[in-house]
Scaffold this active site. Structure first.
Site, PDB file in Angstrom:
ATOM      1  N   CYS A  26       0.827  -1.202   0.000  1.00 25.28           N
ATOM      2  CA  CYS A  26       0.000   0.000   0.000  1.00 25.28           C
ATOM      3  C   CYS A  26       0.870   1.264   0.000  1.00 25.28           C
ATOM      4  CB  CYS A  26      -0.998  -0.049   1.148  1.00 25.28           C
ATOM      5  SG  CYS A  26      -2.448   0.963   0.802  1.00 25.28           S
TER       6      CYS A  26
ATOM      7  N   HIS B  23      -3.532  -5.261   1.667  1.00 24.55           N
ATOM      8  CA  HIS B  23      -2.899  -5.474   2.977  1.00 24.55           C
ATOM      9  C   HIS B  23      -2.887  -6.957   3.373  1.00 24.55           C
ATOM     10  CE1 HIS B  23      -2.458  -1.284   4.463  1.00 24.55           C
ATOM     11  NE2 HIS B  23      -3.365  -1.060   3.528  1.00 24.55           N
TER      12      HIS B  23
ATOM     13  N   GLU C  90      -1.040  -8.387   5.361  1.00 25.25           N
ATOM     14  CA  GLU C  90      -0.698  -8.534   6.787  1.00 25.25           C
ATOM     15  C   GLU C  90      -1.935  -8.459   7.676  1.00 25.25           C
ATOM     16  OE1 GLU C  90      -0.434  -5.928   5.014  1.00 25.25           O
ATOM     17  OE2 GLU C  90      -0.785  -4.108   6.176  1.00 25.25           O
TER      18      GLU C  90
HETATM   19  N1  GLN Z   1      -3.564   6.413   1.107  1.00 27.91           N
HETATM   20  C1  GLN Z   1      -2.304   6.118   1.714  1.00 27.91           C
HETATM   21  C2  GLN Z   1      -1.181   6.914   1.079  1.00 27.91           C
HETATM   22  O1  GLN Z   1      -1.406   7.624   0.169  1.00 27.91           O
HETATM   23  C3  GLN Z   1      -1.990   4.640   1.644  1.00 27.91           C
HETATM   24  C4  GLN Z   1      -3.017   3.859   2.426  1.00 27.91           C
HETATM   25  C5  GLN Z   1      -2.492   2.609   3.056  1.00 27.91           C
HETATM   26  O2  GLN Z   1      -1.292   2.382   3.149  1.00 27.91           O
HETATM   27  N2  GLN Z   1      -3.400   1.831   3.556  1.00 27.91           N
HETATM   28  O3  GLN Z   1      -0.084   6.851   1.502  1.00 27.91           O
END
Ligand code: GLN
Length: 197
Positions: free
Chosen positions: A80, A169, A171
């Site tokens: 992410c 995610h 994890e």
């Molecule tokens: N929206 C977050 C970002 O721009 C990422 C979201 C996440 O890691 N769950 O960094």
């Protein structure tokens, strides 16, 4: 003794990754200073807020040592926000770590106060429960990038040499196959039993 995997622990959900790595049979340690990178066989860059994580990594003097270690071949798994940092950014945004030749757009599915779970087919794994939280969109992969999963047209799992990224995610769900896959690429042994499917 099993090999040591670092988890960048400046911000975000680093603890969940440490737990997931432990479940898969690895030893995980937090990375907060450049010295913490010594002796690692792999590094996880977790989800969180990519702008904050990028700023903190620069402030703590970690950005350049991490980039250098990964360029020397250290396996890294960015999830992410971590996936966003691995990408190349664009002229309109601050430069990211540029460790994977791929575009990344933050918050591509909106602010998403509720998270979304979709069961999607991934290369190597088959169906996988993917939990998206304010997820980015990965697009426009370079020729070296192997795309391993998509959500419609958007790339959600990809690898380029020693760099693995996921926009979801793993994890935070029970299935530890992706962590095991990463551990294999680190040459680290995973334990026999799988908590996931
Ligand atoms: N929206 C977050 C970002 O721009 C990422 C979201 C996440 O890691 N769950 O960094």
């Amino acid at each position: 003794m099993s090999s040591l995997i670092g988890v960048l622990a400046l911000q975000g959900d680093f603890e969940s990754h440490a737990v997931a790595l432990g479940r898969a049979g690895a030893r995980a340690c937090p990375v907060r200073r450049p010295a913490d990178l010594a002796g690692l066989v792999g590094l996880v860059v977790p989800g969180g807020e990519s702008t904050v994580m990028q700023r903190l990594a620069a402030e703590y003097g970690l950005e350049q040592p991490i980039r250098a270690a990964v360029q020397r071949g250290l396996p890294v798994f960015g999830t992410c926000a971590g996936a966003i940092l691995m990408g190349r950014g664009s002229e309109l945004r601050p430069p990211r770590w540029r460790l994977m030749d791929i575009g990344a757009e933050r918050n591509a599915y909106g602010r998403q106060l509720q998270s979304t779970t979709l069961t999607l087919p991934l290369a190597t794994f088959g169906e996988f429960e993917c939990l998206f939280i304010r997820a980015p969109r990965l697009f426009d992969p370079g020729p070296e990038v192997e795309v391993l999963g998509r959500r419609d047209d958007d790339i959600i799992l990809a690898r380029q040499a020693n760099v693995l990224v996921a926009t979801f995610h793993p994890e935070l769900t029970e299935d530890d196959r992706l962590h095991r896959y990463f551990l294999e690429s680190c040459g680290a042994e995973a334990s026999e039993t799988s908590v996931g499917r």
